[in-house]
Design a protein around this motif. Sequence first.
Motif, PDB file in Angstrom:
ATOM      1  N   ASP A 268       2.698   1.383   9.086  1.00 56.28           N
ATOM      2  CA  ASP A 268       2.077   2.709   9.201  1.00 56.28           C
ATOM      3  C   ASP A 268       0.903   2.847   8.237  1.00 56.28           C
ATOM      4  OD1 ASP A 268       4.095   3.445  11.030  1.00 56.28           O
ATOM      5  OD2 ASP A 268       5.445   3.959   9.373  1.00 56.28           O
ATOM      6  N   HIS A 269       0.009   3.789   8.573  1.00 58.37           N
ATOM      7  CA  HIS A 269      -1.094   4.195   7.696  1.00 58.37           C
ATOM      8  C   HIS A 269      -2.018   3.024   7.331  1.00 58.37           C
ATOM      9  CE1 HIS A 269       1.254   7.826   7.377  1.00 58.37           C
ATOM     10  NE2 HIS A 269       2.250   7.170   6.806  1.00 58.37           N
ATOM     11  N   GLY A 270      -2.172   2.102   8.255  1.00 55.73           N
ATOM     12  CA  GLY A 270      -3.107   0.997   8.050  1.00 55.73           C
ATOM     13  C   GLY A 270      -2.637  -0.062   7.074  1.00 55.73           C
ATOM     14  N   ILE A 271      -1.375  -0.083   6.743  1.00 55.22           N
ATOM     15  CA  ILE A 271      -0.838  -1.092   5.816  1.00 55.22           C
ATOM     16  C   ILE A 271      -0.595  -2.385   6.576  1.00 55.22           C
ATOM     17  CG2 ILE A 271       1.058  -1.682   4.265  1.00 55.22           C
ATOM     18  CD1 ILE A 271       1.505   1.350   3.902  1.00 55.22           C
ATOM     19  N   VAL A 272      -1.095  -3.488   6.019  1.00 61.13           N
ATOM     20  CA  VAL A 272      -0.964  -4.802   6.653  1.00 61.13           C
ATOM     21  C   VAL A 272      -0.324  -5.772   5.668  1.00 61.13           C
ATOM     22  CG1 VAL A 272      -2.160  -6.725   7.750  1.00 61.13           C
ATOM     23  CG2 VAL A 272      -2.995  -4.383   8.083  1.00 61.13           C
ATOM     24  N   ILE A 273       0.681  -6.506   6.123  1.00 59.70           N
ATOM     25  CA  ILE A 273       1.365  -7.518   5.328  1.00 59.70           C
ATOM     26  C   ILE A 273       1.017  -8.890   5.896  1.00 59.70           C
ATOM     27  CG2 ILE A 273       3.579  -8.302   4.393  1.00 59.70           C
ATOM     28  CD1 ILE A 273       2.877  -5.379   3.748  1.00 59.70           C
ATOM     29  N   GLU A 274       0.690  -9.821   5.025  1.00 63.08           N
ATOM     30  CA  GLU A 274       0.385 -11.186   5.467  1.00 63.08           C
ATOM     31  C   GLU A 274       1.102 -12.202   4.582  1.00 63.08           C
ATOM     32  OE1 GLU A 274      -3.370 -14.275   6.205  1.00 63.08           O
ATOM     33  OE2 GLU A 274      -3.703 -12.321   5.230  1.00 63.08           O
ATOM     34  N   LEU A 275       1.768 -13.150   5.223  1.00 61.03           N
ATOM     35  CA  LEU A 275       2.318 -14.310   4.538  1.00 61.03           C
ATOM     36  C   LEU A 275       1.391 -15.486   4.815  1.00 61.03           C
ATOM     37  CD1 LEU A 275       4.972 -12.484   5.161  1.00 61.03           C
ATOM     38  CD2 LEU A 275       6.196 -14.621   4.701  1.00 61.03           C
ATOM     39  N   PHE A 276       1.066 -16.244   3.796  1.00 64.21           N
ATOM     40  CA  PHE A 276       0.120 -17.339   4.015  1.00 64.21           C
ATOM     41  C   PHE A 276       0.367 -18.477   3.027  1.00 64.21           C
ATOM     42  CE2 PHE A 276      -1.576 -14.533   0.869  1.00 64.21           C
ATOM     43  CZ  PHE A 276      -2.270 -15.325  -0.030  1.00 64.21           C
ATOM     44  N   GLU A 277      -0.031 -19.661   3.445  1.00 65.12           N
ATOM     45  CA  GLU A 277       0.041 -20.830   2.574  1.00 65.12           C
ATOM     46  C   GLU A 277      -1.226 -20.915   1.738  1.00 65.12           C
ATOM     47  OE1 GLU A 277       2.286 -24.521   4.130  1.00 65.12           O
ATOM     48  OE2 GLU A 277       1.265 -23.696   5.888  1.00 65.12           O
ATOM     49  N   GLN A 278      -1.068 -21.215   0.452  1.00 64.22           N
ATOM     50  CA  GLN A 278      -2.202 -21.312  -0.457  1.00 64.22           C
ATOM     51  C   GLN A 278      -2.513 -22.780  -0.747  1.00 64.22           C
ATOM     52  OE1 GLN A 278      -1.905 -18.061  -3.701  1.00 64.22           O
ATOM     53  NE2 GLN A 278       0.219 -18.493  -3.135  1.00 64.22           N
ATOM     54  N   HIS A 279      -3.812 -23.045  -0.832  1.00 59.97           N
ATOM     55  CA  HIS A 279      -4.228 -24.425  -1.091  1.00 59.97           C
ATOM     56  C   HIS A 279      -5.454 -24.422  -2.000  1.00 59.97           C
ATOM     57  CE1 HIS A 279      -4.331 -28.744  -0.144  1.00 59.97           C
ATOM     58  NE2 HIS A 279      -5.651 -28.628  -0.212  1.00 59.97           N
ATOM     59  N   ILE A 291       2.280 -13.680  -0.549  1.00 64.78           N
ATOM     60  CA  ILE A 291       2.255 -12.471   0.268  1.00 64.78           C
ATOM     61  C   ILE A 291       1.110 -11.594  -0.208  1.00 64.78           C
ATOM     62  CG2 ILE A 291       3.492 -10.343   0.891  1.00 64.78           C
ATOM     63  CD1 ILE A 291       6.110 -11.841   0.487  1.00 64.78           C
ATOM     64  N   LYS A 292       0.391 -11.004   0.741  1.00 61.63           N
ATOM     65  CA  LYS A 292      -0.641 -10.026   0.412  1.00 61.63           C
ATOM     66  C   LYS A 292      -0.352  -8.725   1.148  1.00 61.63           C
ATOM     67  CE  LYS A 292      -4.973 -10.929  -0.206  1.00 61.63           C
ATOM     68  NZ  LYS A 292      -5.087 -10.800  -1.676  1.00 61.63           N
ATOM     69  N   VAL A 293      -0.697  -7.617   0.492  1.00 61.18           N
ATOM     70  CA  VAL A 293      -0.543  -6.290   1.080  1.00 61.18           C
ATOM     71  C   VAL A 293      -1.911  -5.614   1.063  1.00 61.18           C
ATOM     72  CG1 VAL A 293       0.573  -4.030   0.907  1.00 61.18           C
ATOM     73  CG2 VAL A 293       1.852  -6.097   0.286  1.00 61.18           C
ATOM     74  N   TYR A 294      -2.359  -5.160   2.241  1.00 60.43           N
ATOM     75  CA  TYR A 294      -3.655  -4.491   2.350  1.00 60.43           C
ATOM     76  C   TYR A 294      -3.445  -3.020   2.703  1.00 60.43           C
ATOM     77  CZ  TYR A 294      -5.253  -9.333   2.994  1.00 60.43           C
ATOM     78  OH  TYR A 294      -5.482 -10.681   2.855  1.00 60.43           O
ATOM     79  N   ASP A 295      -4.175  -2.155   2.021  1.00 63.00           N
ATOM     80  CA  ASP A 295      -4.260  -0.751   2.417  1.00 63.00           C
ATOM     81  C   ASP A 295      -5.588  -0.216   1.906  1.00 63.00           C
ATOM     82  OD1 ASP A 295      -3.304   1.402  -0.075  1.00 63.00           O
ATOM     83  OD2 ASP A 295      -3.077  -0.736  -0.373  1.00 63.00           O
ATOM     84  N   GLN A 296      -6.134   0.758   2.580  1.00 59.61           N
ATOM     85  CA  GLN A 296      -7.481   1.231   2.277  1.00 59.61           C
ATOM     86  C   GLN A 296      -7.601   1.820   0.879  1.00 59.61           C
ATOM     87  OE1 GLN A 296      -8.693   3.907   5.407  1.00 59.61           O
ATOM     88  NE2 GLN A 296      -9.121   2.242   6.855  1.00 59.61           N
ATOM     89  N   GLN A 297      -6.551   2.445   0.372  1.00 58.51           N
ATOM     90  CA  GLN A 297      -6.622   3.126  -0.920  1.00 58.51           C
ATOM     91  C   GLN A 297      -6.207   2.246  -2.103  1.00 58.51           C
ATOM     92  OE1 GLN A 297      -5.119   4.637   1.861  1.00 58.51           O
ATOM     93  NE2 GLN A 297      -7.046   5.735   2.218  1.00 58.51           N
ATOM     94  N   HIS A 298      -5.791   1.020  -1.842  1.00 55.53           N
ATOM     95  CA  HIS A 298      -5.306   0.137  -2.915  1.00 55.53           C
ATOM     96  C   HIS A 298      -4.172   0.808  -3.696  1.00 55.53           C
ATOM     97  CE1 HIS A 298      -8.666  -2.948  -2.967  1.00 55.53           C
ATOM     98  NE2 HIS A 298      -9.148  -2.004  -2.170  1.00 55.53           N
ATOM     99  N   GLU A 299      -3.258   1.436  -2.978  1.00 57.31           N
ATOM    100  CA  GLU A 299      -2.163   2.172  -3.606  1.00 57.31           C
ATOM    101  C   GLU A 299      -0.789   1.606  -3.273  1.00 57.31           C
ATOM    102  OE1 GLU A 299      -4.289   6.617  -3.662  1.00 57.31           O
ATOM    103  OE2 GLU A 299      -2.675   6.163  -2.239  1.00 57.31           O
ATOM    104  N   VAL A 300      -0.716   0.678  -2.351  1.00 55.98           N
ATOM    105  CA  VAL A 300       0.572   0.185  -1.868  1.00 55.98           C
ATOM    106  C   VAL A 300       0.812  -1.232  -2.372  1.00 55.98           C
ATOM    107  CG1 VAL A 300       1.983  -0.308   0.161  1.00 55.98           C
ATOM    108  CG2 VAL A 300       0.396   1.633   0.177  1.00 55.98           C
TER     109      VAL A 300
END
Length: 333
Positions: A268-279, A291-300
Amino acid sequence: MSREYEKPTEIFRPQNSSDVEPTESATTLSTSGRLISYNNQLKDGLANGANFTKLLDQLITTTRTDELFEAAQALSTYQLDTAYLTFPQQYSQSDFYLIFINRLLALHSRERVILQSSERYDELYHEFPGINSAGYFIFKLENAVQGGAYYTEKATGEALFYLNFEKHVLRFNSRAVTQLLLVEYHDSIGKEAIKGFANYLLDIGNFLKEDYGFDVDFTLLDPSNSAIYQLADANLPRSIIDQLFVEAGNGGRMLELGENSSPILRLDHGIVIELFEQHNYEEDVDLGWGIKVYDQQHEVAWFDVLLRYEFLRSWYLDNLATLEIQSDALYFN
């Protein structure tokens, strides 16, 4: 000893006693010296006590953050007692960490935790409104090589963060934060109170960083979009990702696949969760999963997602051995 073996006392006098000035006996000189030394030690002890009171005044009354830190740092290692002067009533060194946190938040008008005194344990402690029925918090000194102190929940012994004044370091413990706030408190404390306490922890980190340049690792509490939550286990089995597909479906969500087949979950509210491999391409080294969490307000933060969405919390806790967010191994095992 019988009288027949006693030797009469012999008194030696100079040939011309009128030419010799009378002198004090060795015993008199020794006693006088001891008295002077004792008095000097008392003076030093009193001066040490007076200096302590000045620092304590500074800690509890200053309106300047630099003076606050200076007093807290000095008092956290201060030895009030001396060999000749002992103060029977005094705060412990760990208590000054608690007072410092209260005063720092007060200077920023964000004081929410209550400083209390326990007569049973003869210690100060923090009580947070809304969760005070479950437990309270103290600092425990780290007496090994590192120094500093751990902010610890009294009943469970969970150390939420490590604070070192000398090294300007603050490290949060993702394992303890998870266990206490997402497991122990989950069924007995309301989410609003738990989130309020998490914000309180964030305030501590942010003010230490802004006011004193502390090196702060927020781990799963970090709300910045640039935060990468490093998984403790470098290997993420496919079965755990498959389980997330199922849990997401049960939660009314659809798991997508992004670049390099990275799982992406839109909330909800534009929150995006991403799991990714780092190299690391420069050194050609795999860094494991994050894991990264994206939201427009940088609050989550990842913590907020786990608190808000039950299906993600269940998935995370069921696979905690693999999914647990790394904490600084120098301070937490």
